[in-house]
Scaffold this motif. Structure first.
Motif, PDB file in Angstrom:
ATOM      1  N   GLU A 507       0.825  -1.210   0.000  1.00 53.47           N
ATOM      2  CA  GLU A 507       0.000   0.000   0.000  1.00 53.47           C
ATOM      3  C   GLU A 507       0.862   1.263   0.000  1.00 53.47           C
ATOM      4  N   GLY A 508       1.989   1.206   0.702  1.00 56.44           N
ATOM      5  CA  GLY A 508       2.868   2.365   0.770  1.00 56.44           C
ATOM      6  C   GLY A 508       3.753   2.526  -0.445  1.00 56.44           C
ATOM      7  N   ASP A 509       3.710   1.544  -1.361  1.00 61.93           N
ATOM      8  CA  ASP A 509       4.497   1.566  -2.596  1.00 61.93           C
ATOM      9  C   ASP A 509       6.000   1.671  -2.327  1.00 61.93           C
ATOM     10  N   PHE A 510       6.464   0.954  -1.328  1.00 62.06           N
ATOM     11  CA  PHE A 510       7.896   0.884  -1.041  1.00 62.06           C
ATOM     12  C   PHE A 510       8.583  -0.109  -1.983  1.00 62.06           C
ATOM     13  N   VAL A 511       9.830   0.183  -2.340  1.00 62.90           N
ATOM     14  CA  VAL A 511      10.700  -0.867  -2.848  1.00 62.90           C
ATOM     15  C   VAL A 511      10.942  -1.808  -1.665  1.00 62.90           C
ATOM     16  N   ILE A 512      10.883  -3.129  -1.909  1.00 65.17           N
ATOM     17  CA  ILE A 512      10.964  -4.085  -0.796  1.00 65.17           C
ATOM     18  C   ILE A 512      12.091  -5.074  -1.046  1.00 65.17           C
ATOM     19  N   ALA A 513      12.968  -5.210  -0.052  1.00 65.38           N
ATOM     20  CA  ALA A 513      13.988  -6.260  -0.085  1.00 65.38           C
ATOM     21  C   ALA A 513      13.508  -7.384   0.826  1.00 65.38           C
ATOM     22  N   PHE A 514      13.289  -8.562   0.243  1.00 69.17           N
ATOM     23  CA  PHE A 514      12.841  -9.716   1.017  1.00 69.17           C
ATOM     24  C   PHE A 514      14.053 -10.560   1.414  1.00 69.17           C
ATOM     25  N   TYR A 515      14.252 -10.682   2.728  1.00 67.21           N
ATOM     26  CA  TYR A 515      15.259 -11.592   3.254  1.00 67.21           C
ATOM     27  C   TYR A 515      14.588 -12.933   3.563  1.00 67.21           C
ATOM     28  N   ASN A 516      15.391 -13.992   3.615  1.00 70.51           N
ATOM     29  CA  ASN A 516      14.881 -15.339   3.910  1.00 70.51           C
ATOM     30  C   ASN A 516      13.628 -15.649   3.084  1.00 70.51           C
ATOM     31  N   PRO A 517      13.696 -15.495   1.762  1.00 68.42           N
ATOM     32  CA  PRO A 517      12.483 -15.632   0.944  1.00 68.42           C
ATOM     33  C   PRO A 517      11.920 -17.049   0.922  1.00 68.42           C
ATOM     34  N   VAL A 518      12.828 -18.043   0.985  1.00 66.98           N
ATOM     35  CA  VAL A 518      12.376 -19.443   0.982  1.00 66.98           C
ATOM     36  C   VAL A 518      13.322 -20.255   1.863  1.00 66.98           C
ATOM     37  N   SER A 519      12.916 -21.482   2.152  1.00 64.22           N
ATOM     38  CA  SER A 519      13.800 -22.452   2.801  1.00 64.22           C
ATOM     39  C   SER A 519      13.465 -23.824   2.228  1.00 64.22           C
ATOM     40  N   MET A 520      14.133 -24.843   2.723  1.00 62.69           N
ATOM     41  CA  MET A 520      13.868 -26.186   2.211  1.00 62.69           C
ATOM     42  C   MET A 520      12.398 -26.573   2.406  1.00 62.69           C
ATOM     43  N   LYS A 521      11.824 -26.168   3.539  1.00 63.20           N
ATOM     44  CA  LYS A 521      10.446 -26.565   3.851  1.00 63.20           C
ATOM     45  C   LYS A 521       9.433 -25.458   3.599  1.00 63.20           C
ATOM     46  N   ARG A 522       9.888 -24.241   3.426  1.00 68.91           N
ATOM     47  CA  ARG A 522       8.972 -23.096   3.336  1.00 68.91           C
ATOM     48  C   ARG A 522       9.022 -22.518   1.926  1.00 68.91           C
ATOM     49  N   ASP A 567      10.451 -21.222  -7.610  1.00 68.78           N
ATOM     50  CA  ASP A 567      11.464 -22.259  -7.794  1.00 68.78           C
ATOM     51  C   ASP A 567      12.794 -21.697  -8.289  1.00 68.78           C
ATOM     52  N   ASP A 568      12.798 -20.424  -8.721  1.00 72.40           N
ATOM     53  CA  ASP A 568      14.050 -19.784  -9.151  1.00 72.40           C
ATOM     54  C   ASP A 568      14.815 -19.163  -7.986  1.00 72.40           C
ATOM     55  N   VAL A 569      14.278 -19.286  -6.778  1.00 68.05           N
ATOM     56  CA  VAL A 569      14.850 -18.635  -5.603  1.00 68.05           C
ATOM     57  C   VAL A 569      15.298 -19.697  -4.607  1.00 68.05           C
ATOM     58  N   ASP A 570      16.497 -19.498  -4.024  1.00 70.90           N
ATOM     59  CA  ASP A 570      16.963 -20.413  -2.980  1.00 70.90           C
ATOM     60  C   ASP A 570      17.314 -19.632  -1.724  1.00 70.90           C
ATOM     61  N   MET A 571      17.872 -20.333  -0.736  1.00 66.30           N
ATOM     62  CA  MET A 571      18.153 -19.711   0.565  1.00 66.30           C
ATOM     63  C   MET A 571      19.264 -18.670   0.496  1.00 66.30           C
ATOM     64  N   LEU A 572      20.071 -18.695  -0.568  1.00 69.23           N
ATOM     65  CA  LEU A 572      21.175 -17.742  -0.690  1.00 69.23           C
ATOM     66  C   LEU A 572      20.815 -16.564  -1.585  1.00 69.23           C
ATOM     67  N   THR A 573      19.516 -16.406  -1.850  1.00 71.68           N
ATOM     68  CA  THR A 573      19.053 -15.346  -2.750  1.00 71.68           C
ATOM     69  C   THR A 573      18.320 -14.267  -1.966  1.00 71.68           C
ATOM     70  N   VAL A 574      18.635 -13.001  -2.275  1.00 69.79           N
ATOM     71  CA  VAL A 574      17.844 -11.897  -1.760  1.00 69.79           C
ATOM     72  C   VAL A 574      16.985 -11.395  -2.909  1.00 69.79           C
ATOM     73  N   VAL A 575      15.732 -11.102  -2.593  1.00 62.85           N
ATOM     74  CA  VAL A 575      14.760 -10.687  -3.605  1.00 62.85           C
ATOM     75  C   VAL A 575      14.409  -9.225  -3.366  1.00 62.85           C
ATOM     76  N   VAL A 576      14.619  -8.386  -4.371  1.00 56.04           N
ATOM     77  CA  VAL A 576      14.286  -6.961  -4.264  1.00 56.04           C
ATOM     78  C   VAL A 576      13.195  -6.661  -5.278  1.00 56.04           C
ATOM     79  N   VAL A 577      12.039  -6.252  -4.781  1.00 58.70           N
ATOM     80  CA  VAL A 577      10.893  -5.934  -5.637  1.00 58.70           C
ATOM     81  C   VAL A 577      10.783  -4.425  -5.771  1.00 58.70           C
TER      82      VAL A 577
END
Length: 613
Positions: A507-522, A567-577
């Motif tokens: 809603e605030g229209d922030f650029v967002i950096a997602f840490y810990n985007p996925v894990s083996m089980k999540r 599936d293109d993201v792993d535990m060593l990936t940071v995602v910036v939207v």
């Protein structure tokens, strides 16, 4: 406030090409130095620099000992504009690239000669020491050995000139083997006098006065005593005995005062270490106390802090030379040892915990401050991969390796080690304060779970390049306008809280950096975030996927938000939207960049710069 100490600056071993790297590393390891390399021609070093002139001059100006593997003439020309006062010059040494010769150029009597001899011995090389006193008498009178301080260094030149010209020397000292075992021409009646005393003394003509480090100032104080009051009392104790401040080896107290600002202020005032003893150790000195106190015993478990600490420090052969004196909130006493004291062998120091972020791990992205902290540490604590990324910087340190998922145990262990008086680096990737261990350190201070010793340590936090900064730099400037970070891990944060934050950021229209985007089980949280954000920004919004930043296997790519595949993201990936305003631009070399405009182009005539807006 950190305790003062006489710890010397870490030597910088400077190399200009990869061929000199093996020799440079060997020298650095032998003298506990840092390897500094020219970035254009050296693949790996503790510190990399671009301009030889600027870097060497900065080291010299900062008082860092310099050991340069290069031609002596080149180094002389680089430093010539800075030469002005030989009394303040740090040691400067050149080493031949084949390791055959070691030449002290500057600061010969400030450690360069001894350092050159040490390096030469380790290399099997020749130390080209040229100072007259060293050669003729086997002693440098203006550079006494550890444990002695020359009170009037400005008189050394005239004294040495007289001795070289043939004058004899008288010695006034109860014990000073470094002088009596030299080749100095001792005579009963002589023009030159050398005096060794712990008393204040005004030097006569052609006299050098040396103060031996044989005194210990014991101090006690109330909690939160005023530093100025403690310093005044300490000065009064020295004046009462007529003692020279240069003869102080340490300021000592009970370990309950290890974090007391006033004690460390006194140590800093005199430029000596602060050291601490347990109550049991101080109570063992009770038979030697001149002013035992049952009140003190009831409060801290020993009959005297100031006198007890001073006596414990000087040992059984030492003596109390200034009995306890008091001010409103402090006590002080002085004891004298039978011989020179090594402060490192007295009690223990207040432990230090460096909480450091090493960025992605590569040395080029590790700050010089972090490197210095790691270099100064005795122990390293961290996830094994992070410690491995330190490379040669970890050599000679005691490693305490932990697996992932053992964060609290890791931090508690680091704090307890520091509580034992050690200097510990708690090593984190990225920035230590961003989803890392610094937070837990202060939470343990706040909520408990550590011993009393660990609760009194000194803590310093040093920043590192975070994953979001690294990702942004690799792809352009996606963080050019307002941004936030959100961890998608629900191990420590309830999922409903994460959902609320993702929605608010959308809603605030922030650029967002997602840490810990996925894990083996999540695997579902990132998909939720993608779908939620598509409600607020276009499907074409650029998303940066950055993996193994700054390390081998680095991969940075951009995909539209609508096509983001979990599936293109792993535990060593940071995602910036990106936000709805984020854009891509392709430069002439075919590379696509991402940026988030802030509106500078529309404000070109306003004169706004940087973060002034």
């Amino acid at each position: 406030m950190a305790a003062a100490s006489a710890t010397p600056a870490i030597p910088a071993v400077v190399i200009l090409n990869e061929a000199a790297a093996p020799l440079g590393r060997r020298i650095a390891a032998g003298i506990s130095g840092e390897l500094h390399g020219a970035v254009a021609r050296v693949a790996s070093a503790d510190v990399l620099f671009s301009s030889v002139k600027d870097h060497v001059q900065a080291l010299f100006s900062a008082g860092r000992p310099i050991v340069a593997v290069m031609a002596s003439g080149a180094l002389i020309r680089l430093l010539a504009p800075l030469l002005c006062d030989k009394q303040t010059e740090p040691p400067v040494i050149v080493v031949a690239e084949d390791g055959s010769s070691v030449v002290p150029l500057l600061g010969g009597h400030h450690g360069a000669n001894d350092l050159a001899r040490s390096i030469a011995t380790s290399l099997g090389a020749h130390a080209a020491v040229t100072t007259a006193g060293d050669l003729k008498f086997g002693v440098a009178l203006d550079q006494p050995p550890e444990g002695y301080v020359l009170a009037n260094p400005n008189a050394a030149k005239a004294v040495m000139a007289g001795l070289v010209a043939g004058a004899g020397v008288r010695l006034h000292a109860s014990s000073a083997a470094w002088l009596t075992q030299s080749k100095l021409p001792f005579e009963q009646e002589a023009r030159v006098t050398l005096t060794v005393t712990d008393q204040n003394k005004t030097a006569g003509e052609l006299e050098l006065v040396y103060h031996p480090k044989t005194l210990v100032l014991g101090m006690g104080c109330e909690r939160h005593a005023k530093p100025a009051e403690a310093i005044t009392l300490a000065e009064e104790a020295l004046a009462k005995g007529g003692f020279a401040r240069q003869s102080l080896a340490a300021v000592c107290s009970i370990d309950l005062k290890a974090d007391e600002t006033a004690i460390h202020a006194v140590a800093a005032h005199f430029g000596v270490p602060a050291r601490f003893f347990t109550a049991a150790t101080l109570e063992a000195e009770a038979p030697r106390l001149m002013n035992p106190s049952d009140v003190v015993f009831a409060e801290v478990g020993c009959h005297g802090v100031a006198e007890g600490a001073a006596l414990a420090a000087v040992g059984a052969e030492g003596e109390l030379v200034v009995e306890k004196i008091k001010s409103k909130g402090a006590t002080a006493a002085i004891a004298r040892a039978a011989d020179i004291l090594d402060p490192q062998s007295i009690g223990r120091a207040r432990g230090t915990l460096f909480v450091v972020g090493i960025g992605p791990g590569s040395e080029g992205w590790r700050s010089p401050e972090v490197s210095r902290m790691v270099q100064a540490s005795t122990d390293l604590v961290g996830y094994s991969l992070y410690l491995d990324l330190l490379g040669p910087l970890a050599d000679g340190k005691t490693r305490h390796d932990f697996d992932l998922g053992k964060e609290e145990a890791r931090v508690v262990h680091a704090m307890e080690l520091a509580g034992e008086g050690r200097t510990v680096a708690l090593v984190c990737s990225g920035d230590a304060g961003i989803y890392a261990m610094a937070t837990l350190v202060f939470e343990l201070f706040d909520k408990g779970g550590i011993t009393d010793g660990a609760s009194r340590i000194e803590v310093q936090v040093s920043p590192g390049i975070s994953a979001l900064q690294a990702a942004a730099a690799r792809i352009g400037a996606p963080l050019g306008h307002d941004f936030c970070t959100i961890s998608l891990s629900d191990l420590l944060t309830p999922w409903e809280h994460i959902q609320r934050r993702v929605k608010a950021a959308g809603e605030g229209d922030f650029v967002i950096a997602f840490y810990n985007p996925v894990s083996m089980k999540r695997r579902t949280q990132l998909a939720y975030a993608r779908d939620e954000l598509l409600k607020y920004r276009p499907a074409t919004t650029p998303v940066i996927l950055a993996t193994n930043l700054g390390r081998e296997g680095e991969h940075v790519r951009t995909v539209p938000l609508g096509e983001l595949n979990v599936d293109d993201v792993d535990m060593l990936t940071v995602v910036v939207v990106g936000s709805s305003e984020s854009r891509t631009v392709t430069t002439g070399d075919g590379k696509t960049w991402v940026y988030t405009p802030r509106g500078y182009s529309g404000k070109a005539d306003t004169g706004m710069k940087g973060n002034e807006a």
